[in-house]
Design a protein around this motif. Structure first.
Motif, PDB file in Angstrom:
ATOM      1  N   HIS A   1      58.029  73.852  56.845  1.00 32.85           N
ATOM      2  CA  HIS A   1      59.119  74.620  56.240  1.00 32.85           C
ATOM      3  C   HIS A   1      59.807  73.831  55.123  1.00 32.85           C
ATOM      4  CE1 HIS A   1      58.556  76.658  60.123  1.00 32.85           C
ATOM      5  NE2 HIS A   1      59.036  77.730  59.520  1.00 32.85           N
ATOM      6  N   LYS A   2      59.992  72.536  55.345  1.00 29.39           N
ATOM      7  CA  LYS A   2      60.672  71.717  54.342  1.00 29.39           C
ATOM      8  C   LYS A   2      59.905  71.720  53.023  1.00 29.39           C
ATOM      9  CE  LYS A   2      60.420  67.277  54.753  1.00 29.39           C
ATOM     10  NZ  LYS A   2      60.618  65.882  55.227  1.00 29.39           N
ATOM     11  N   THR A   3      58.595  71.533  53.092  1.00 27.99           N
ATOM     12  CA  THR A   3      57.777  71.492  51.888  1.00 27.99           C
ATOM     13  C   THR A   3      57.761  72.839  51.180  1.00 27.99           C
ATOM     14  OG1 THR A   3      56.365  69.800  52.882  1.00 27.99           O
ATOM     15  CG2 THR A   3      55.475  71.015  51.013  1.00 27.99           C
ATOM     16  N   ILE A   4      57.606  73.904  51.940  1.00 26.99           N
ATOM     17  CA  ILE A   4      57.531  75.247  51.341  1.00 26.99           C
ATOM     18  C   ILE A   4      58.829  75.597  50.626  1.00 26.99           C
ATOM     19  CG2 ILE A   4      57.345  77.706  51.858  1.00 26.99           C
ATOM     20  CD1 ILE A   4      55.407  76.924  54.120  1.00 26.99           C
ATOM     21  N   PHE A   5      59.965  75.359  51.292  1.00 25.47           N
ATOM     22  CA  PHE A   5      61.249  75.673  50.659  1.00 25.47           C
ATOM     23  C   PHE A   5      61.494  74.788  49.440  1.00 25.47           C
ATOM     24  CE2 PHE A   5      62.634  77.593  54.817  1.00 25.47           C
ATOM     25  CZ  PHE A   5      62.847  78.852  54.306  1.00 25.47           C
ATOM     26  N   ALA A   6      61.068  73.512  49.496  1.00 28.11           N
ATOM     27  CA  ALA A   6      61.242  72.619  48.353  1.00 28.11           C
ATOM     28  C   ALA A   6      60.433  73.104  47.155  1.00 28.11           C
ATOM     29  CB  ALA A   6      60.844  71.197  48.728  1.00 28.11           C
ATOM     30  N   LEU A   7      59.192  73.533  47.411  1.00 26.57           N
ATOM     31  CA  LEU A   7      58.357  74.040  46.321  1.00 26.57           C
ATOM     32  C   LEU A   7      58.910  75.344  45.747  1.00 26.57           C
ATOM     33  CD1 LEU A   7      54.767  73.321  47.668  1.00 26.57           C
ATOM     34  CD2 LEU A   7      55.873  72.268  45.695  1.00 26.57           C
ATOM     35  N   LEU A   8      59.372  76.230  46.623  1.00 27.77           N
ATOM     36  CA  LEU A   8      59.979  77.471  46.141  1.00 27.77           C
ATOM     37  C   LEU A   8      61.217  77.189  45.297  1.00 27.77           C
ATOM     38  CD1 LEU A   8      59.665  79.761  49.300  1.00 27.77           C
ATOM     39  CD2 LEU A   8      58.397  79.961  47.154  1.00 27.77           C
ATOM     40  N   SER A   9      62.006  76.201  45.728  1.00 31.31           N
ATOM     41  CA  SER A   9      63.180  75.811  44.952  1.00 31.31           C
ATOM     42  C   SER A   9      62.772  75.264  43.591  1.00 31.31           C
ATOM     43  CB  SER A   9      63.978  74.757  45.730  1.00 31.31           C
ATOM     44  OG  SER A   9      65.053  74.264  44.955  1.00 31.31           O
ATOM     45  N   TRP A  10      61.745  74.397  43.582  1.00 34.43           N
ATOM     46  CA  TRP A  10      61.270  73.826  42.312  1.00 34.43           C
ATOM     47  C   TRP A  10      60.811  74.927  41.367  1.00 34.43           C
ATOM     48  CZ3 TRP A  10      56.825  73.762  39.425  1.00 34.43           C
ATOM     49  CH2 TRP A  10      56.720  72.763  38.458  1.00 34.43           C
TER      50      TRP A  10
END
Length: 267
Positions: free
Chosen positions: A208-217
């Protein structure tokens, strides 16, 4: 030897910081400009001392310390800005943000850093938290920009102390700085993930952390391209900024909140 408890001065420093922040937010307008500025400076210094306690003893971290570091960075940006724009008025917002962040970190100090984690992990965190701080400052400025625009439409005097165009420029400067730091954080995590977090961790994990970080980027990338190519500004730009900041908040702080508070797990 690894200590079992944080330094003795950490909690008194946090208490002083929370109290000074709270007073700056509530009574700053009535105590005069000089005294209010000194009070906020005291809160900032005590807050920094409390954060140092996270590193002086056994290293602990979690969602609340991350939010506390973010708030400190936002206040730091405000203190620096005040030297350039003395007319900037956001002390009560800084005081409220700081008081809440310090109180949260006091109540939820986080969990101990895993022994197998790399000594480079704090640098990775520093990049990520610096991105949090820059985007946090951008959100504060976007909020002030929205208030200023509303006051102008109503024919009222703006309470931010800065012209609308200046607030807009500052907002996107913080967004650009945060985007570069977030990019560096993601690249470091992708290339050196196993080294940073120790054995048993792959270089890239689709959690979840990686997915949300990429979506934010991606959201912030769209915002910067939209402003550069199509002149996005005003409400549209602010909405996209809030969306990206929300996704970034869910990335580390949100996932850690679920693990630490809702599920009661260390990580």
């Amino acid at each position: 030897m690894i200590l079992a408890s944080p330094p003795f001065w950490m909690h008194p420093a946090a208490a002083v910081a929370a109290l000074a922040y709270g007073l700056a937010a509530v009574t700053g307008a009535r105590m005069g400009e000089v005294n209010a500025r000194r009070l906020l400076g005291l809160a900032w210094a005590a807050h920094a001392l409390a954060l140092l306690g996270l590193l002086a003893g056994p290293v602990r971290f979690g969602f609340a310390p991350a939010m506390s570091v973010t708030a400190w960075l936002v206040v730091t940006a405000y203190v620096v800005e005040r030297q350039i724009f003395p007319q900037l008025k956001a002390r009560w917002a800084m005081g409220g943000l700081g008081a809440v962040a310090v109180a949260l970190a006091w109540l939820f100090p986080g969990t101990l850093l895993h022994e197998q984690a790399s000594a480079w992990l704090p640098l990775h965190w520093a990049l990520g938290l610096s991105a949090y701080g820059m985007f946090g400052a951008a959100v504060i400025h976007a909020w002030m920009m929205t208030r200023t625009e509303r006051h102008i439409r109503l024919g009222q005097e703006a309470d931010s102390g800065l012209p609308l165009l200046t607030l807009e420029k500052l907002t996107f400067r913080f967004v650009a700085a945060g985007f570069m730091l977030l990019t560096a954080t993601l690249v470091a995590g992708a290339l050196f993930g196993e080294t940073l977090y120790g054995q048993g961790r792959g270089q890239w994990r689709w959690d979840h952390k990686t997915i949300f970080a990429l979506l934010s980027w991606l959201t912030f990338a769209v915002l910067l391209v939209g402003r550069s190519q199509w002149g996005w500004r005003g409400r549209r730009a602010v909405r996209v900024l809030y969306m990206g900041a929300g996704l970034l908040l869910l990335s580390y702080a949100g996932s850690r909140f679920v693990l630490e508070v809702l599920l009661g797990r260390a990580g």
